[in-house]
Write a protein that holds these residues in place. Structure first.
Motif, PDB file in Angstrom:
ATOM      1  N   ARG A  32       0.855  -1.181   0.000  1.00 55.49           N
ATOM      2  CA  ARG A  32       0.000   0.000   0.000  1.00 55.49           C
ATOM      3  C   ARG A  32       0.896   1.238   0.000  1.00 55.49           C
ATOM      4  O   ARG A  32       1.847   1.339   0.788  1.00 55.49           O
ATOM      5  CB  ARG A  32      -0.912  -0.004   1.227  1.00 55.49           C
ATOM      6  CG  ARG A  32      -1.892   1.132   1.167  1.00 55.49           C
ATOM      7  CD  ARG A  32      -2.871   1.152   2.341  1.00 55.49           C
ATOM      8  NE  ARG A  32      -3.816   2.237   2.075  1.00 55.49           N
ATOM      9  CZ  ARG A  32      -5.106   2.188   2.342  1.00 55.49           C
ATOM     10  NH1 ARG A  32      -5.615   1.120   2.917  1.00 55.49           N
ATOM     11  NH2 ARG A  32      -5.879   3.203   2.050  1.00 55.49           N
ATOM     12  N   ASN A  33       0.581   2.201  -0.851  1.00 55.32           N
ATOM     13  CA  ASN A  33       1.378   3.413  -0.991  1.00 55.32           C
ATOM     14  C   ASN A  33       0.859   4.476  -0.018  1.00 55.32           C
ATOM     15  O   ASN A  33      -0.045   5.237  -0.348  1.00 55.32           O
ATOM     16  CB  ASN A  33       1.303   3.912  -2.441  1.00 55.32           C
ATOM     17  CG  ASN A  33       2.344   4.974  -2.750  1.00 55.32           C
ATOM     18  OD1 ASN A  33       3.281   5.197  -1.978  1.00 55.32           O
ATOM     19  ND2 ASN A  33       2.173   5.645  -3.882  1.00 55.32           N
TER      20      ASN A  33
ATOM     21  N   ASN B 165      -1.195   6.364   2.526  1.00 58.82           N
ATOM     22  CA  ASN B 165      -2.633   6.275   2.782  1.00 58.82           C
ATOM     23  C   ASN B 165      -3.446   6.276   1.497  1.00 58.82           C
ATOM     24  O   ASN B 165      -4.670   6.348   1.539  1.00 58.82           O
ATOM     25  CB  ASN B 165      -3.084   7.418   3.698  1.00 58.82           C
ATOM     26  CG  ASN B 165      -2.656   7.153   5.127  1.00 58.82           C
ATOM     27  OD1 ASN B 165      -2.637   6.005   5.572  1.00 58.82           O
ATOM     28  ND2 ASN B 165      -2.299   8.210   5.842  1.00 58.82           N
ATOM     29  N   LYS B 166      -2.748   6.200   0.360  1.00 57.74           N
ATOM     30  CA  LYS B 166      -3.449   6.220  -0.929  1.00 57.74           C
ATOM     31  C   LYS B 166      -4.090   4.868  -1.219  1.00 57.74           C
ATOM     32  O   LYS B 166      -3.609   3.836  -0.753  1.00 57.74           O
ATOM     33  CB  LYS B 166      -2.470   6.580  -2.056  1.00 57.74           C
ATOM     34  CG  LYS B 166      -1.898   7.971  -1.937  1.00 57.74           C
ATOM     35  CD  LYS B 166      -0.949   8.261  -3.085  1.00 57.74           C
ATOM     36  CE  LYS B 166      -0.125   9.508  -2.801  1.00 57.74           C
ATOM     37  NZ  LYS B 166       1.124   9.521  -3.576  1.00 57.74           N
ATOM     38  N   GLU B 167      -5.136   4.910  -2.031  1.00 60.87           N
ATOM     39  CA  GLU B 167      -5.842   3.684  -2.437  1.00 60.87           C
ATOM     40  C   GLU B 167      -5.136   3.092  -3.648  1.00 60.87           C
ATOM     41  O   GLU B 167      -5.737   2.947  -4.723  1.00 60.87           O
ATOM     42  CB  GLU B 167      -7.315   4.006  -2.763  1.00 60.87           C
ATOM     43  CG  GLU B 167      -8.098   4.601  -1.603  1.00 60.87           C
ATOM     44  CD  GLU B 167      -8.569   3.536  -0.617  1.00 60.87           C
ATOM     45  OE1 GLU B 167      -9.325   2.650  -1.013  1.00 60.87           O
ATOM     46  OE2 GLU B 167      -8.152   3.610   0.560  1.00 60.87           O
ATOM     47  N   GLU B 168      -3.845   2.793  -3.470  1.00 65.24           N
ATOM     48  CA  GLU B 168      -3.056   2.237  -4.566  1.00 65.24           C
ATOM     49  C   GLU B 168      -1.906   1.407  -4.005  1.00 65.24           C
ATOM     50  O   GLU B 168      -1.480   1.589  -2.855  1.00 65.24           O
ATOM     51  CB  GLU B 168      -2.520   3.356  -5.468  1.00 65.24           C
ATOM     52  CG  GLU B 168      -1.535   4.271  -4.780  1.00 65.24           C
ATOM     53  CD  GLU B 168      -1.083   5.458  -5.623  1.00 65.24           C
ATOM     54  OE1 GLU B 168      -1.867   5.944  -6.466  1.00 65.24           O
ATOM     55  OE2 GLU B 168       0.069   5.906  -5.414  1.00 65.24           O
TER      56      GLU B 168
ATOM     57  N   PRO C 111      -3.835   1.059  -8.975  1.00 65.57           N
ATOM     58  CA  PRO C 111      -4.961   1.500  -8.136  1.00 65.57           C
ATOM     59  C   PRO C 111      -5.702   0.297  -7.541  1.00 65.57           C
ATOM     60  O   PRO C 111      -5.817  -0.743  -8.192  1.00 65.57           O
ATOM     61  CB  PRO C 111      -5.874   2.245  -9.125  1.00 65.57           C
ATOM     62  CG  PRO C 111      -5.042   2.538 -10.319  1.00 65.57           C
ATOM     63  CD  PRO C 111      -3.992   1.468 -10.385  1.00 65.57           C
TER      64      PRO C 111
ATOM     65  N   LYS D  79       2.115   0.074  -4.555  1.00 64.13           N
ATOM     66  CA  LYS D  79       3.376   0.508  -5.152  1.00 64.13           C
ATOM     67  C   LYS D  79       4.338  -0.674  -5.168  1.00 64.13           C
ATOM     68  O   LYS D  79       4.485  -1.378  -4.148  1.00 64.13           O
ATOM     69  CB  LYS D  79       3.963   1.665  -4.334  1.00 64.13           C
ATOM     70  CG  LYS D  79       5.206   2.277  -4.943  1.00 64.13           C
ATOM     71  CD  LYS D  79       5.704   3.453  -4.140  1.00 64.13           C
ATOM     72  CE  LYS D  79       6.918   4.063  -4.822  1.00 64.13           C
ATOM     73  NZ  LYS D  79       7.561   5.050  -3.926  1.00 64.13           N
TER      74      LYS D  79
END
Ligand code: SME
Length: 137
Positions: free
Chosen positions: A33-34, A36-39, A56, A41
């Protein structure tokens, strides 16, 4: 920072060990998980470089596992409509989530050039690998 470099090096060694020792593991990588983003990495990987270093949530096999919290075994990638192709040589894929305190933090993603190669034994083995990785996150 230095911790994330050490972690990357450790994950890279795991990728190399898996790719070198299991003939049908042809691309092995870790996505996390990147922030707190919904993506997701891409972290360490071995195999062909991929354009898909950011995925994503919901997109592709990896993005679906980020939401489902379930193993995803794909015997034939051509039969999947929500699939991100990284290489035309790939026939099958397995993605196993990594949990820390019950939270889905990332995953191991393995592509195979062999059709339908993954068994329950691969799932159990990779769950074990993911538990070990979780313990060093
Ligand atoms: N095939 C994956 C994308 C990552 S590459 O396999 C390295 C997917 O559909 O999510």
């Amino acid at each position: 920072n230095s911790n994330s470099l050490i972690l990357h090096d450790c994950l890279l060694q795991i990728c190399e060990l898996l790719e070198a020792n299991i003939s049908y593991y042809n691309w092995v990588g870790f996505y996390f998980r990147n922030g707190n983003k919904e993506e997701l990495k891409l972290n360490a990987y071995v195999g062909e470089p991929t354009d898909h270093t950011i995925i994503p949530f919901g997109k592709g096999i990896c993005g679906q596992v980020a939401l489902s919290n379930q193993n995803f075994v794909v015997p034939d990638v051509a039969a999947q409509d929500n699939y991100i192709a990284c290489s035309i040589t790939v026939k099958a894929e397995i993605v196993i989530p990594i949990f820390v305190n019950g939270e889905n933090m990332g995953q191991i993603d393995i592509d195979s050039n062999t059709p339908d190669p993954f068994t329950k034994a691969d799932e159990r083995f990779l769950e074990f690998v993911c538990e070990q990785v979780a313990s060093i996150l």
